[in-house]
Design an enzyme around this catalytic site. Structure first.
Site, PDB file in Angstrom:
ATOM      1  N   ASP A   1       0.980  37.979  88.070  1.00 50.93           N
ATOM      2  CA  ASP A   1       2.386  38.158  88.432  1.00 50.93           C
ATOM      3  C   ASP A   1       2.865  37.026  89.338  1.00 50.93           C
ATOM      4  O   ASP A   1       4.001  36.555  89.225  1.00 50.93           O
ATOM      5  CB  ASP A   1       2.593  39.501  89.128  1.00 50.93           C
ATOM      6  CG  ASP A   1       2.278  40.673  88.218  1.00 50.93           C
ATOM      7  OD1 ASP A   1       2.443  40.539  86.996  1.00 50.93           O
ATOM      8  OD2 ASP A   1       1.849  41.729  88.735  1.00 50.93           O
TER       9      ASP A   1
ATOM     10  N   ASP B   1      -3.387  46.023  89.077  1.00 50.72           N
ATOM     11  CA  ASP B   1      -2.623  45.475  90.191  1.00 50.72           C
ATOM     12  C   ASP B   1      -3.346  45.802  91.481  1.00 50.72           C
ATOM     13  O   ASP B   1      -4.002  46.841  91.594  1.00 50.72           O
ATOM     14  CB  ASP B   1      -1.203  46.062  90.222  1.00 50.72           C
ATOM     15  CG  ASP B   1      -0.342  45.560  89.079  1.00 50.72           C
ATOM     16  OD1 ASP B   1      -0.588  44.446  88.605  1.00 50.72           O
ATOM     17  OD2 ASP B   1       0.580  46.290  88.659  1.00 50.72           O
TER      18      ASP B   1
END
Length: 198
Positions: free
Chosen positions: A136, A121
């Site tokens: 995402d 991330d």
């Protein structure tokens, strides 16, 4: 024919997946773990983190479960795809497939091991207490598009149920998306022949 819907779905999935994996490769090779870098001032920060769990790093000890779920979602979308004849639904499933595959690739092939890898991330925006990635974004966008299509009454075959003028609130009539497959109307449906007029 429904081939165009499959092409749209695959193209959207490929774009999301390619952007996600390319960005993750760049982040892991150029950024130091945990160090934030402002890109657009306070509006966007890039910070490399490894997420062993789900969103917000929940259930970090159950990474293998998320790998199984993601694999099942992928298989379901591929199996279900031939039924789609709507541009909107093709895009929705493409966004979902690309996002799921992006994070599944991390879980399968990144450290610490197969099916338990940590997801990369790196995107952070104000007012959102989580760091996320492009996969995402694809998944969340697909959920938003799902809600829009559902509210508008667009079916998988491209038909759209709208209120009939002057009818009761429960009375609907089937309308079609411009790109919906004519085969979805069934073998008994025939287009009017203009040569027969007059």
């Amino acid at each position: 024919m429904r081939a165009w819907a499959l092409v749209v779905l695959a193209a959207v999935a490929l774009v999301v997946y390619t952007l996600d994996q390319t960005a993750k490769i760049w982040v892991t090779e150029n950024l130091e773990l945990g160090v934030p870098h402002q890109v657009l001032g306070p509006l966007l920060t890039v910070q490399f983190v490894k997420n062993p769990g789900a969103a917000f790093s929940l259930a970090s000890g159950a990474t293998w479960i998320f790998s199984i779920v993601a694999a099942m979602v992928t298989v379901f979308i591929i199996w279900f795809a031939p039924r789609i004849r709507s541009m909107g639904w093709a895009i929705m499933f493409g966004l979902l497939l690309g996002g799921v595959l992006g994070n599944l690739t991390d879980r399968l092939f990144r450290d610490p091991g197969f099916a338990v890898g940590h997801v990369v991330d790196f995107l952070k925006i104000p007012f959102l207490p989580a760091i996320f990635n492009i996969a995402d974004v694809g998944i969340v966008s697909s959920m938003g598009l799902f809600i829009i299509l559902t509210i508008r009454g667009v079916a998988l075959d491209g038909t759209r149920h709208v209120k009939r003028a002057g009818g009761s609130p429960d009375e609907t009539v089937a309308d079609r998306e411009p790109h919906a497959d004519q085969d979805a109307l069934g073998p008994d449906h025939q287009q009017p022949n203009p040569e027969l007029k007059g």
